[in-house]
Write an enzyme that holds these catalytic residues in place. Structure first.
Site, mmCIF file in Angstrom:
data_model
loop_
_atom_site.group_PDB
_atom_site.id
_atom_site.type_symbol
_atom_site.label_atom_id
_atom_site.label_comp_id
_atom_site.label_asym_id
_atom_site.label_seq_id
_atom_site.Cartn_x
_atom_site.Cartn_y
_atom_site.Cartn_z
ATOM 1 N N GLU A 72 -9.969 -45.066 -1.979
ATOM 2 C CA GLU A 72 -11.190 -45.609 -1.388
ATOM 3 C C GLU A 72 -11.355 -45.295 0.093
ATOM 4 O O GLU A 72 -12.442 -45.467 0.632
ATOM 5 C CB GLU A 72 -11.256 -47.122 -1.601
ATOM 6 N N HIS B 73 -14.283 -50.497 -0.237
ATOM 7 C CA HIS B 73 -15.049 -49.448 0.451
ATOM 8 C C HIS B 73 -15.639 -48.407 -0.507
ATOM 9 O O HIS B 73 -16.191 -47.405 -0.060
ATOM 10 C CB HIS B 73 -14.166 -48.731 1.479
ATOM 11 N N HIS C 215 -6.707 -54.712 -5.767
ATOM 12 C CA HIS C 215 -7.070 -54.413 -4.388
ATOM 13 C C HIS C 215 -7.483 -55.721 -3.716
ATOM 14 O O HIS C 215 -8.591 -56.225 -3.931
ATOM 15 C CB HIS C 215 -8.220 -53.408 -4.371
#
Length: 261
Positions: free
Chosen positions: A39, A68, A150
């Site tokens: 990312e 992101h 994440h």
């Protein structure tokens, strides 16, 4: 089978380091499958088709992402068109891409689930615990199941690890760019680490030139963050997984420094 999970790849430097060194790393450790969080792989943050292609060319089999992932509009169609790049499963279903993927190795299939935390993140993301239950049902035909969580909070990561214990082969955390010292096999056989770290500049602040971060934190003024593209450290974790039981038998962290020509 041996799975190599790589922490967040940062900018051009991280991509180049993998292009130059990942084949050697895979040979040295006898890696069968490689997953990397991409990312941050585009220069200037986010991910673009070019940086994703660089990771696949280096030998990454599947790319996971995080908060992101949608920063660069150029990746939207790519996420819809490619099966081996994921966005977090518990983002809104209208978002581009998918949160579950399968790596078909012939004699076994690996189901990969990408989740994002809720602590300190966008509240539009649904509960990762409930999402994990749903995602596991989507890869029920895969004996080996892998989760990239994440997330920001270490407590949230560890809690999900224990919640998933025995139901997935391995769960690793990404996002903080600093590898934690808790690589382990949980009581019911799931391989776990709170954060893999990153594939980025070692003498940096999360892959960014230190002066940028210091200026921002000291003055509170808007600052253009610039990735540091040298002195790259490749950080990850090798999970050795029993193909019959789908459980982890060993966990080993790896760090490879200064291999770029």
């Amino acid at each position: 089978m041996k799975l190599l999970a790589l922490g967040d790849v940062v900018s051009d430097g991280g991509c180049r380091a993998l292009l130059h060194n990942l084949p050697k790393i895979k040979r040295e450790y006898g890696i069968d499958v490689c997953i990397a969080n991409g990312e941050n792989s585009a220069k200037g943050n986010g991910i673009l088709p070019e940086s994703a292609d660089n990771l696949f060319s280096a030998g990454v089999d599947l790319i996971t992402t995080g908060n992101h992932v949608f920063r660069r509009k150029g990746i939207y169609d790519y996420l819809d068109e490619h099966d081996c790049i994921l966005r977090p499963y518990n983002m809104h279903p209208s978002c581009p891409g998918k949160g579950v993927g399968v790596i078909d190795m012939g004699k076994y299939r690996i189901g990969v689930i990408n989740l994002i935390g809720t602590a300190f993140f966008n509240s539009n993301n649904s509960n990762p615990f409930d999402a994990l239950d749903r995602a596991i049902r989507e890869v029920v035909d895969c004996k080996i199941k892998i989760v990239d969580f994440h997330a920001e909070a270490t407590g949230e990561k560890r809690a999900l690890g224990f919640y998933a214990d025995g139901r997935v082969s391995a769960l690793f955390g990404t996002h903080t760019h600093v590898r934690t010292a808790d690589a382990q096999i949980l009581p019911k056989g799931t391989g776990y680490i709170t954060d893999l770290g990153m594939c980025g500049a070692e003498n940096s602040v999360l892959g960014i030139e230190p002066e940028c971060i210091i200026r921002s934190l000291k003055t509170g003024m808007p600052t253009l963050y610039q990735a540091k593209e040298s002195e790259i450290s490749v950080n990850g974790c090798v999970f050795e997984i029993n193909e019959s039981t789908g459980l982890t038998e060993s966990v080993r962290t790896i760090t490879v420094r200064e291999l770029m020509p």
